[in-house]
Design a protein around this motif. Structure first.
Motif, mmCIF file in Angstrom:
data_model
loop_
_atom_site.group_PDB
_atom_site.id
_atom_site.type_symbol
_atom_site.label_atom_id
_atom_site.label_comp_id
_atom_site.label_asym_id
_atom_site.label_seq_id
_atom_site.Cartn_x
_atom_site.Cartn_y
_atom_site.Cartn_z
ATOM 1 N N ASN A 25 25.778 -43.030 -60.127
ATOM 2 C CA ASN A 25 26.516 -44.184 -59.609
ATOM 3 C C ASN A 25 27.346 -43.829 -58.390
ATOM 4 O OD1 ASN A 25 25.947 -46.202 -61.793
ATOM 5 N ND2 ASN A 25 26.863 -44.575 -63.024
ATOM 6 N N THR A 27 30.466 -45.765 -55.800
ATOM 7 C CA THR A 27 31.398 -46.874 -55.713
ATOM 8 C C THR A 27 31.348 -47.458 -54.317
ATOM 9 O OG1 THR A 27 32.869 -45.846 -57.321
ATOM 10 C CG2 THR A 27 33.803 -47.595 -55.936
ATOM 11 N N THR A 55 30.937 -65.822 -57.008
ATOM 12 C CA THR A 55 30.256 -65.088 -58.073
ATOM 13 C C THR A 55 30.893 -65.327 -59.435
ATOM 14 O OG1 THR A 55 31.568 -63.127 -57.505
ATOM 15 C CG2 THR A 55 29.377 -63.296 -56.532
ATOM 16 N N PHE A 230 17.111 -55.945 -63.868
ATOM 17 C CA PHE A 230 18.213 -55.797 -62.909
ATOM 18 C C PHE A 230 18.030 -54.464 -62.169
ATOM 19 C CE2 PHE A 230 23.125 -56.357 -62.587
ATOM 20 C CZ PHE A 230 22.994 -56.563 -61.228
ATOM 21 N N THR A 231 17.009 -54.427 -61.292
ATOM 22 C CA THR A 231 16.616 -53.193 -60.624
ATOM 23 C C THR A 231 16.614 -53.380 -59.113
ATOM 24 O OG1 THR A 231 15.200 -52.620 -62.504
ATOM 25 C CG2 THR A 231 14.802 -51.438 -60.435
ATOM 26 N N ASP A 233 18.594 -51.564 -55.297
ATOM 27 C CA ASP A 233 19.908 -51.414 -54.670
ATOM 28 C C ASP A 233 20.549 -52.742 -54.283
ATOM 29 O OD1 ASP A 233 19.933 -48.686 -54.899
ATOM 30 O OD2 ASP A 233 19.530 -48.272 -52.782
ATOM 31 N N ARG A 235 20.373 -55.689 -55.418
ATOM 32 C CA ARG A 235 20.909 -56.519 -56.499
ATOM 33 C C ARG A 235 22.389 -56.197 -56.719
ATOM 34 N NH1 ARG A 235 16.649 -58.148 -60.199
ATOM 35 N NH2 ARG A 235 14.790 -58.464 -58.911
ATOM 36 N N HIS A 236 22.776 -54.956 -56.416
ATOM 37 C CA HIS A 236 24.160 -54.518 -56.577
ATOM 38 C C HIS A 236 24.923 -54.631 -55.252
ATOM 39 C CE1 HIS A 236 23.297 -52.706 -60.563
ATOM 40 N NE2 HIS A 236 22.111 -52.452 -60.021
ATOM 41 N N ILE A 237 24.358 -54.062 -54.203
ATOM 42 C CA ILE A 237 25.059 -53.981 -52.917
ATOM 43 C C ILE A 237 25.341 -55.360 -52.334
ATOM 44 C CG2 ILE A 237 24.853 -53.165 -50.532
ATOM 45 C CD1 ILE A 237 23.164 -50.831 -51.627
ATOM 46 N N GLU A 239 25.566 -58.259 -53.959
ATOM 47 C CA GLU A 239 26.216 -59.236 -54.834
ATOM 48 C C GLU A 239 27.487 -59.738 -54.161
ATOM 49 O OE1 GLU A 239 26.605 -59.365 -59.434
ATOM 50 O OE2 GLU A 239 28.402 -58.317 -58.711
ATOM 51 N N SER A 247 24.633 -63.799 -56.932
ATOM 52 C CA SER A 247 24.484 -62.705 -57.889
ATOM 53 C C SER A 247 23.225 -62.905 -58.723
ATOM 54 C CB SER A 247 25.706 -62.646 -58.819
ATOM 55 O OG SER A 247 25.539 -61.668 -59.826
ATOM 56 N N ARG A 249 23.313 -61.662 -61.753
ATOM 57 C CA ARG A 249 23.919 -61.804 -63.075
ATOM 58 C C ARG A 249 24.344 -63.255 -63.324
ATOM 59 N NH1 ARG A 249 28.692 -59.087 -63.657
ATOM 60 N NH2 ARG A 249 29.112 -59.202 -61.410
#
Length: 349
Positions: A25, A27, A55, A230-231, A233, A235-237, A239, A247, A249
């Motif tokens: 992980n 941050t 979100t 939920f795969t 980068d 999808r996270h970066i 959001e 999102s 999620r």
């Protein structure tokens, strides 16, 4: 490169990367992300005026039963249908409702049809999170493509909703395609769409290949969701950065659950990235740096290339999911649809 040098480089990287917290992980920076100025003035103004993603709101209040989902879908489709009607009138397109092999479809004729394309056909598969944009709303991007490419378009109003989980939508597309082949040749038609429409088009080609039916001459895949897990980068970066989807999620995952039904999220029937990419037609892909599905699009492009297929990947600065449709008339949107038209013409003529 010798082992000591590699070890030294890794040590330097570890010492200077303050965001590294573990082997799995990192941050992200807490600094706000400003709107990029490396875009046209028109697209910058569009982005400036577009509401930011909320979100927090996406994490609660979404439908909890089939009845609530139907109400949710109907309300949004009614608004989207009105917008689709207004868009067709604005661009001078004619829309005629029909049915092919029991599947609802819409024939779209642009104001001007290029003589060399009058006997060709673009089969449009509208996006909408696998649940939305039924009825007249299924013509939205088809109208835009018909206008820019000056080609007849057939928009498929494939099955959606709690009563039609996967692979119902894909099966409708395959059914219509096989019916079209009774009067047309595969090399006279192309297929595609954006978001869920792009992913379903990929699924349809995979199925056509499996049953050994001729595939389209070209494939359009705009910012597709090719992996239901939920795969990736982005999808996270992205959001909260993507002002269209916001999102994966919350509401997004809930819509996926309705679409997937009782299947596993990694099943190739719903996650085409896990399927076969042998013998795919030339494919045009598009995404943006703020797109929640940037990783999906890139992964699909690599999978197609690794299987020996021809692709054209277009990544636009500052664009969220499907911004080329939301920002119609901007230089970036026009550039995309002109490039798509050139690509498809090259594979049809």
């Amino acid at each position: 490169m010798n082992k000591k040098l590699i070890a030294s480089l890794l040590a330097i990287c570890s010492a200077t990367t303050s965001t590294l917290v573990s082997a799995k992980n990192v941050t992200l920076s807490s600094e706000p992300v400003p709107l990029t100025t490396a875009v046209s003035k028109e697209f910058y103004q569009f982005s400036k005026q577009f509401p930011a993603a909320n979100t927090s709101a996406l994490m609660e209040g979404y439908p909890a039963s089939d009845a609530e989902w139907r109400e949710f879908i109907a309300a949004r489709d009614a608004i989207a249908g009105e917008r689709a009607q207004a868009l067709s009138e604005q661009l001078g397109a004619t829309i005629v409702k029909d049915a092919i092999a029991g599947v609802s479809v819409y024939w779209i004729t642009p104001k001007t049809v290029a003589p060399e394309l009058k006997d060709k056909l673009f089969v449009a598969v509208q996006g909408g999170g696998y649940l939305l944009n039924g009825g007249l709303a299924s013509t939205t991007e088809g109208v835009v493509i018909a206008h820019h490419m000056q080609i007849p378009v057939l928009a498929i109003d494939y099955s959606k909703g709690p009563e039609s989980p996967a692979p119902a939508g894909r099966d409708d597309i395959v059914t219509v395609w096989r019916a079209l082949l009774k009067d047309r040749t595969a090399d006279s038609m192309v297929m595609g769409g954006s978001s869920a429409g792009g992913a379903l088009s990929v699924l349809a080609v995979q199925e056509l290949n499996r049953i050994k039916v001729s595939a389209p001459a070209g494939l359009y895949v705009g910012t597709p969701s090719v992996d239901m897990t939920f795969t990736g980068d982005s999808r996270h970066i992205n959001e909260g950065v993507d002002h269209i989807l916001g999102s994966w999620r919350g509401l997004g995952e809930a819509m996926v659950d309705v679409y997937v039904g009782n299947k596993d999220l990694s099943d190739p029937l719903v996650s085409p990235i896990n399927g076969s990419f042998e013998n795919f037609p030339p494919s045009y892909l598009i995404t943006g740096t703020r797109d929640l599905l940037l990783s999906d699009t890139i992964r699909l492009d690599r999978a197609l290339k690794r299987a020996g297929n021809v692709t054209e990947l277009n990544v636009y600065e500052g664009q969220s999911h499907g911004d080329y449709m939301a920002a119609l008339g901007t230089p970036e949107s026009n550039e995309h649809y002109q490039a798509l038209s050139r690509f498809m013409r090259a594979n049809l003529l």
